[in-house]
Write an enzyme that holds these catalytic residues in place. Structure first.
Site, short mmCIF file in Angstrom:
data_model
loop_
_atom_site.label_atom_id
_atom_site.label_comp_id
_atom_site.label_asym_id
_atom_site.label_seq_id
_atom_site.Cartn_x
_atom_site.Cartn_y
_atom_site.Cartn_z
N TRP A 14 8.20 9.04 49.07
CA TRP A 14 7.29 10.06 48.53
C TRP A 14 7.54 11.34 49.33
CZ3 TRP A 14 1.95 11.33 50.50
CH2 TRP A 14 1.23 12.09 49.57
N ASP A 35 1.86 2.33 53.67
CA ASP A 35 1.21 3.19 52.69
C ASP A 35 1.05 2.38 51.41
OD1 ASP A 35 0.38 5.17 51.00
OD2 ASP A 35 2.11 6.50 51.29
N LYS A 89 -5.41 5.54 42.20
CA LYS A 89 -4.78 4.98 41.01
C LYS A 89 -5.50 3.72 40.55
CE LYS A 89 -1.68 7.67 42.97
NZ LYS A 89 -0.88 8.80 42.65
C1 LMR Z 1 2.87 10.97 42.93
O1 LMR Z 1 3.71 10.51 43.71
O2 LMR Z 1 3.17 11.51 41.86
C2 LMR Z 1 1.42 10.88 43.30
O3 LMR Z 1 1.26 10.17 44.49
C3 LMR Z 1 0.73 12.19 43.30
C4 LMR Z 1 1.10 13.03 44.47
O4 LMR Z 1 0.18 13.49 45.15
O5 LMR Z 1 2.27 13.30 44.71
#
Ligand code: LMR
Length: 394
Positions: A127, A208, A243
């Site tokens: 992420w 996470d 979520k």
């Molecule tokens: C995503 O990865 O799209 C979600 O976790 C929203 C975000 O805050 O990035």
């Protein structure tokens, strides 16, 4: 003072939200930000949430502050949801944070305050905000290979190879389930092997978990996490209710810190409360109160689980239908990985140019690393998506 400020670039996920909004084409498709949408494109308030809100409206008599670290009832409900009885309660400190991001940020703050010179290992890819927050906090960080772009699954051998450079006291960010952005998860055997290896090296896991319940099920998705929790002396867990309870804008998350013993748990707990005091003072309450009510009430909990399972079935169905459409159109099985990925995302393995073409030529928005949110697929748009993928040469 403000003259010296340079404009900040939003990350690739946030950037996409605006680009999609600004596209005037009616047939555009949003496969960007990780938000669940039903076939009508709506992110519904879950029924259990509505029912709990109604009950809360009837019963709540004060909006006075709760506690700095959050309500103990919320801590207990989330401890049980995430950890079950994997760890003695007196070793777990907890902090109610604004969303899962707040929990990750506080986990990194704990690393910064306790071991600022140690390296934080992050999967490549991950992420985007993981690396961004580590850089913002000026924490040393390194990436470990994770995804095999040929098989579109975890490259466990490469991951272990890179992690052989991790040192005593380093930390590692792992995704509890439904890896974001790849959708490729570790098997339980790999979790166990990784756990034994990291314990020997003295590496502290930061798990996470933002999608519990979106993979194989609420309990199944935390098998690896719980096995770690049962064996590591210290561990941090950042959990999100955005979520799985659909509480995105209520910013409902929690940081759980597993300490060696109850004495260090108490000092850790005081540090966590201090972090909230410094950053936000008392945490928001609404979302966490709803989660607590839902998890503590049999009828609400059953309703929540049923709805979450139904959402999951839709996501799995979307995956299967896209994979099948691609198999039919391409006369090949090379897209079968879309069905075996877990959670909201799949990393398609396309180039940035191909992703750009999908956007320009077809009005289909996926993150520049080629992550799709399978919740954005519908009966109506799956043929168009498959056609576009093949058209840009995937
Ligand atoms: C995503 O990865 O799209 C979600 O976790 C929203 C975000 O805050 O990035």
């Amino acid at each position: 003072m403000f003259e010296s400020i340079r404009p900040q670039n939003p990350d690739k996920i946030i950037m996409l939200i605006k680009q999609f909004r600004d596209d005037p084409r009616e047939q555009k498709i949003d496969l960007g930000v990780g938000v669940y949408r039903n076939a009508d494109g709506v992110t519904p308030v879950m029924k259990a949430v509505k029912d709990a809100e109604h009950q809360l409206w009837l019963e709540q008599e004060t909006k006075a502050y709760t506690a700095l670290a959050g309500d103990p009832g919320y801590h207990a409900a989330m401890r049980s949801l995430v950890l079950g009885d994997a760890v003695d309660e007196d070793r777990i400190a907890a902090l109610h944070t604004p969303g899962g991001t707040g929990a990750v940020r506080n986990a990194f703050e704990v690393v910064r305050l306790t071991s600022p010179d140690r390296t934080v290992w992050v999967s490549k890819p991950s992420w985007p905000n993981h690396l961004s927050m580590l850089d913002f906090l000026a924490l040393p960080r390194a990436e470990y290979r994770y995804f095999d772009s040929e098989t579109r699954s975890v490259n466990f051998a490469a991951m272990m190879d890179d992690l052989s450079q991790a040192e005593d006291g380093d930390a590692i960010v792992l995704h509890g389930c439904c890896h974001n952005p790849t959708g490729a998860d570790l098997s339980s055997v790999e979790w166990d092997e990784l756990g034994a290896f990291l314990i020997n090296r003295g590496v502290v896991p930061i798990i996470d978990i933002a999608y519990q319940g979106f993979g194989d099920g609420i309990a199944e998705d935390v098998i690896g996490l719980r096995s770690f929790a049962g064996s590591f002396p210290e561990m941090l867990i950042a959990a999100s209710c955005s979520k799985n309870f659909g509480l995105y804008r209520e910013r409902t998350g929690i940081l759980l810190a597993i300490a060696r013993d109850s004495r260090t748990r108490n000092t850790t707990q005081s540090l966590l409360a201090h972090l909230n005091r410094q950053n936000i003072s008392f945490p928001p309450d609404h979302g966490s109160r709803l989660v607590t009510m839902i998890l503590q009430n049999d009828a609400l909990r059953t309703s929540w689980q049923d709805e979450l399972n139904a959402i999951n079935a839709t996501l799995r169905d979307n995956r299967a239908r896209l994979a099948e459409e691609l198999r039919r159109r391409s006369s090949s099985d090379r897209f079968g990985f879309i069905s075996s990925h877990k959670g909201m995302f799949s990393l398609l393995g396309a180039s940035e140019d191909q992703v750009e073409l999908m956007k320009k030529r077809h009005g289909i928005y996926l993150v520049s690393d080629s992550r799709i949110n399978v919740a954005g697929l519908t009966d109506g748009n799956i043929p168009k998506m498959a056609e576009a993928m093949l058209d840009v040469g995937m």
